[in-house]
Design a protein around this motif. Structure first.
Motif: not given
Length: 327
Positions: A242-243, A253-256, A263-264, A269-270
Motif C-alpha cells: 500500500v506504501d 490492473l488489479f485482479l482479486h 488478502a482481503h 482496494r486500499r
C-alpha cells in the motif's frame, strides 16, 4: 511470581515466533509440506502452532515444453551472485513482453495458465523463478522484499537481450508485492502492471494466517513479522504494498477474488486507491487466494485483453496521466 510467569511467557512467545518466522521464510529439503490452515485437524494445528510449518523448497514439476515447443530455458543474473531460472516463449517482437512472477512457496510453472492466456493474445512471455524456487539458486524467501531485486533483474535482462519495446509485469500475491516494491525501491519502470491477489501490509497477511488457524493473531502476528524481518535484515512492518503503490506511474490492473482469505479484497482496494496513475480494478466473485483465470477464463481474458488494448492505445505521455475506467 506473577511477574516471573509474565517474563517466562513472553520469552516462550518470542521463541515460538522466531521459529515460526524461520520456518515460513526458509525452505526445507524434505518432509511433506504442511497443509493449508483450513485443511488441518485440531491436532495438526496444535503441532503447527508449537513447531511451525514445513515448506519444502518449491521444485518445477513441469517442463519448458509444457508452455510450447519454442520455449527456451534461461538463467538470469541477479545481485550478490544469485541466479534466477526462467522460461521464455517468443511472440511477435513488435508486441509486448509479459514477465510473470509467482506467489509464495510456488515457482514459475504456477503461472502457466496465465502465460498460455497471454500467448493466445499474441504476446511473448517470460516466466521467472524467484530466488529459492524452481531453477533459481538459494533456499529462502522474504515474501517479496528482496524478491524486488529479482523483478529488477528480469526487467534488466528483458531490456538488454529480448527484442520487445514494451514490458508488462504480472505478479501473483507475493509476486505482486515484489513488483510494487521493485517500482518503489529499485527504479523499475514497466509499461504496464497487472497484480493479482495483492496484500496491503505484511502484518495483515500474517494476521490472516492465524485467523485461518482459528486462533487470535495478537500478539503472535506482530512477533512473527518482527522476527521474520530481523532474520532477513529488513523491517517487516514497513513491507507494505500500500506504501509502494504511490510510486506506480504506469497503467495498472488489479485482479482479486472477493472471497480471498489471505488478502482481503478491501485491503487490495486500499492498494488500488494509493496508486496515482491510470488504474482498473476487477473483482471475481467467490474466488479465493487462487488464479482467477482458471475459475473465470472468459472474464479474465476479456478484462486483461481490454486493459492491454487500452495501454497500447495510450501512446502519448499526456494520455498516460488520464485514468482508465475502474470497475
Amino acid at each position: 511470581m506473577l511477574g516471573l510467569a509474565v517474563v517466562v511467557g513472553s520469552i516462550a512467545l518470542n521463541v515460538l515466533a522466531y521459529r515460526h518466522a524461520y520456518a515460513m521464510m526458509h525452505f526445507t529439503a524434505g518432509n511433506p509440506r504442511t497443509h493449508e490452515p483450513e485443511k488441518l485437524t485440531i491436532a495438526q494445528k496444535l503441532k503447527v502452532l508449537l513447531c511451525g510449518v514445513n515448506i519444502p523448497r518449491p521444485q518445477t514439476s513441469a517442463s519448458p515444453g509444457d508452455l510450447g515447443p519454442a520455449t527456451s530455458s534461461l538463467q538470469l543474473d541477479c545481485t550478490n551472485g544469485i541466479k534466477l531460472g526462467a522460461w521464455y516463449y517468443p511472440g511477435p517482437s513488435e508486441k509486448p513482453l509479459v514477465i510473470l512472477f509467482h506467489g509464495y512457496s510456488s515457482e514459475k510453472s504456477g503461472t502457466l495458465s496465465e502465460a498460455r492466456a497471454f500467448l493466445k493474445m499474441g504476446l511473448s512471455v517470460l516466466l521467472v523463478d524467484f530466488r529459492g524456487s524452481g531453477d533459481s539458486s538459494e533456499s529462502y524467501t522474504t515474501i517479496g522484499f528482496d524478491e524486488a531485486e529479482d523483478v529488477a533483474a528480469a526487467v534488466r535482462y528483458a531490456r538488454a537481450y529480448l527484442p520487445h519495446r514494451e514490458v508488462v509485469l504480472y505478479g501473483q500475491s507475493m509476486g505482486a508485492a515484489a513488483i510494487l516494491r521493485a517500482v518503489h525501491s529499485c527504479g523499475v519502470r514497466p509499461d504496464a502492471i497487472i497484480v493479482e491477489a495483492v496484500f496491503d501490509k505484511m502484518l495483515n497477511t500474517v494476521r490472516h494466517r492465524f485467523e485461518a488457524m482459528g486462533v487470535p493473531s495478537f500478539p503472535s502476528a506482530e512477533l512473527l513479522v518482527f522476527w521474520g524481518g530481523r532474520q532477513a535484515g529488513f523491517n517487516g512492518f514497513r513491507h507494505n504494498p500500500v506504501d509502494y503503490a504511490a510510486s506506480v506511474n504506469c497503467p495498472i490492473l488489479f485482479l482479486h477474488g472477493t472471497a480471498d482469505p489471505r488478502a482481503h479484497i478491501e485491503e487490495a482496494r486500499r492498494v488500488f486507491a494509493a496508486v496515482p496513475a491510470s488504474k482498473r480494478f476487477k473483482g471475481f466473485p467467490a474466488v479465493g487466494h487462487e488464479a482467477s483465470v482458471v475459475r473465470f477464463p472468459a472474464e479474465w481474458n476479456e478484462t486483461v485483453g481490454m486493459f492491454l488494448a487500452e495501454v497500447e492505445n495510450e501512446t502519448a505521455p499526456a494520455k498516460r496521466s488520464q485514468p482508465i475506467r475502474s470497475e
